[in-house]
Design a protein around this motif. Sequence first.
Motif, PDB file in Angstrom:
ATOM      1  N   ARG A  10       0.239   1.984  -2.232  1.00 42.20           N
ATOM      2  CA  ARG A  10       0.004   2.052  -3.653  1.00 42.20           C
ATOM      3  C   ARG A  10      -0.933   0.968  -4.971  1.00 42.20           C
ATOM      4  O   ARG A  10      -1.771   1.007  -5.356  1.00 42.20           O
ATOM      5  CB  ARG A  10       1.942   1.928  -4.428  1.00 42.20           C
ATOM      6  CG  ARG A  10       2.149   3.095  -4.352  1.00 42.20           C
ATOM      7  CD  ARG A  10       3.656   2.845  -4.750  1.00 42.20           C
ATOM      8  NE  ARG A  10       5.009   1.912  -4.715  1.00 42.20           N
ATOM      9  CZ  ARG A  10       5.740   2.231  -3.806  1.00 42.20           C
ATOM     10  NH1 ARG A  10       5.682   2.884  -3.420  1.00 42.20           N
ATOM     11  NH2 ARG A  10       6.616   1.402  -4.033  1.00 42.20           N
ATOM     12  N   ALA A  11      -0.660  -0.226  -3.685  1.00 36.16           N
ATOM     13  CA  ALA A  11      -1.253  -1.195  -3.699  1.00 36.16           C
ATOM     14  C   ALA A  11      -2.907  -0.990  -3.760  1.00 36.16           C
ATOM     15  O   ALA A  11      -4.150  -1.222  -3.959  1.00 36.16           O
ATOM     16  CB  ALA A  11      -1.101  -2.500  -3.156  1.00 36.16           C
ATOM     17  N   HIS A  50       0.108 -10.365  -7.693  1.00 37.31           N
ATOM     18  CA  HIS A  50       0.470 -10.078  -8.997  1.00 37.31           C
ATOM     19  C   HIS A  50       0.702 -10.929 -10.218  1.00 37.31           C
ATOM     20  O   HIS A  50       0.518 -10.198 -11.263  1.00 37.31           O
ATOM     21  CB  HIS A  50       2.057 -11.495  -8.585  1.00 37.31           C
ATOM     22  CG  HIS A  50       3.300 -10.981  -7.134  1.00 37.31           C
ATOM     23  ND1 HIS A  50       4.941 -10.304  -8.508  1.00 37.31           N
ATOM     24  CD2 HIS A  50       4.218 -11.374  -6.304  1.00 37.31           C
ATOM     25  CE1 HIS A  50       5.297 -10.325  -7.235  1.00 37.31           C
ATOM     26  NE2 HIS A  50       4.928 -11.409  -5.851  1.00 37.31           N
ATOM     27  N   LYS A  61       4.044   0.745   0.445  1.00 36.78           N
ATOM     28  CA  LYS A  61       3.516  -0.672  -0.986  1.00 36.78           C
ATOM     29  C   LYS A  61       1.966  -0.636  -0.768  1.00 36.78           C
ATOM     30  O   LYS A  61       1.921  -0.822  -1.851  1.00 36.78           O
ATOM     31  CB  LYS A  61       4.625  -1.711  -0.522  1.00 36.78           C
ATOM     32  CG  LYS A  61       6.170  -1.403  -1.282  1.00 36.78           C
ATOM     33  CD  LYS A  61       7.048  -2.733  -1.261  1.00 36.78           C
ATOM     34  CE  LYS A  61       8.387  -2.781  -1.368  1.00 36.78           C
ATOM     35  NZ  LYS A  61       8.775  -1.932  -2.428  1.00 36.78           N
ATOM     36  N   GLN A  73       0.357  -5.643  -9.312  1.00 36.40           N
ATOM     37  CA  GLN A  73       0.810  -4.616  -8.757  1.00 36.40           C
ATOM     38  C   GLN A  73       1.783  -4.894  -8.231  1.00 36.40           C
ATOM     39  O   GLN A  73       2.743  -5.855  -8.610  1.00 36.40           O
ATOM     40  CB  GLN A  73      -0.320  -5.652  -7.342  1.00 36.40           C
ATOM     41  CG  GLN A  73      -1.640  -5.022  -7.256  1.00 36.40           C
ATOM     42  CD  GLN A  73      -1.650  -4.271  -6.559  1.00 36.40           C
ATOM     43  OE1 GLN A  73      -0.972  -2.979  -6.096  1.00 36.40           O
ATOM     44  NE2 GLN A  73      -3.301  -4.069  -6.977  1.00 36.40           N
ATOM     45  N   GLU A  74       2.431  -3.661  -7.679  1.00 34.87           N
ATOM     46  CA  GLU A  74       3.894  -4.070  -7.548  1.00 34.87           C
ATOM     47  C   GLU A  74       4.525  -4.054  -5.792  1.00 34.87           C
ATOM     48  O   GLU A  74       3.930  -3.185  -5.418  1.00 34.87           O
ATOM     49  CB  GLU A  74       4.063  -2.148  -7.505  1.00 34.87           C
ATOM     50  CG  GLU A  74       6.117  -1.921  -7.282  1.00 34.87           C
ATOM     51  CD  GLU A  74       6.337  -0.851  -6.824  1.00 34.87           C
ATOM     52  OE1 GLU A  74       7.394  -0.136  -6.430  1.00 34.87           O
ATOM     53  OE2 GLU A  74       5.751   0.248  -7.511  1.00 34.87           O
ATOM     54  N   TRP A  75       4.266  -5.074  -5.513  1.00 36.59           N
ATOM     55  CA  TRP A  75       4.284  -6.119  -4.310  1.00 36.59           C
ATOM     56  C   TRP A  75       5.353  -6.923  -4.407  1.00 36.59           C
ATOM     57  O   TRP A  75       6.039  -7.662  -5.400  1.00 36.59           O
ATOM     58  CB  TRP A  75       2.582  -6.885  -4.661  1.00 36.59           C
ATOM     59  CG  TRP A  75       2.340  -7.077  -2.874  1.00 36.59           C
ATOM     60  CD1 TRP A  75       2.112  -8.585  -2.637  1.00 36.59           C
ATOM     61  CD2 TRP A  75       1.903  -6.735  -2.412  1.00 36.59           C
ATOM     62  NE1 TRP A  75       1.529  -8.299  -1.335  1.00 36.59           N
ATOM     63  CE2 TRP A  75       1.395  -7.741  -1.165  1.00 36.59           C
ATOM     64  CE3 TRP A  75       1.434  -5.382  -2.255  1.00 36.59           C
ATOM     65  CZ2 TRP A  75       0.621  -6.848   0.561  1.00 36.59           C
ATOM     66  CZ3 TRP A  75       0.914  -4.265  -1.313  1.00 36.59           C
ATOM     67  CH2 TRP A  75       0.848  -5.176   0.196  1.00 36.59           C
TER      68      TRP A  75
END
Length: 130
Positions: free
Chosen positions: A19-20, A103, A16, A107-109
């Motif tokens: 990706r971020a 968020h 994660k 972002q995928e977080w």
Amino acid sequence: MATVVRDCLSFVAVDKIARAVQADPENSLWMACTCQACAGRQLEWIHYLRDRDEQQAAAFGHALEILFDLRDHLVSPALNPKDRQLSWREHCGAALARYDELHDAGQEWPTAPNFLRQWFNLPVPSRTAS
């Protein structure tokens, strides 16, 4: 596999984190980490280690250094107990803001952990109290 993201006061999976960083490498959250394990690299480098044992050792080494640094700040003789509590609350508030920022940027977080809100909401003495 996870490691500590200092400004989020949380363990986050290294995939994660990678990706971020890829989505927003200029975010100040991903500035070069100065701990010995990272040696000036952005935190996503851990994800790209091919050997799982090396990846785990790097994630653990980074996490230990960050946690010890946070501890050292909070137990500093320069801070009295009230200032320690206020400092921790400020850290938690800043971490919650970082989660919101990620968020809001799409972002995928992960969502902010409940413990952060609970720590942030703990009563702290006012600065004027003796």
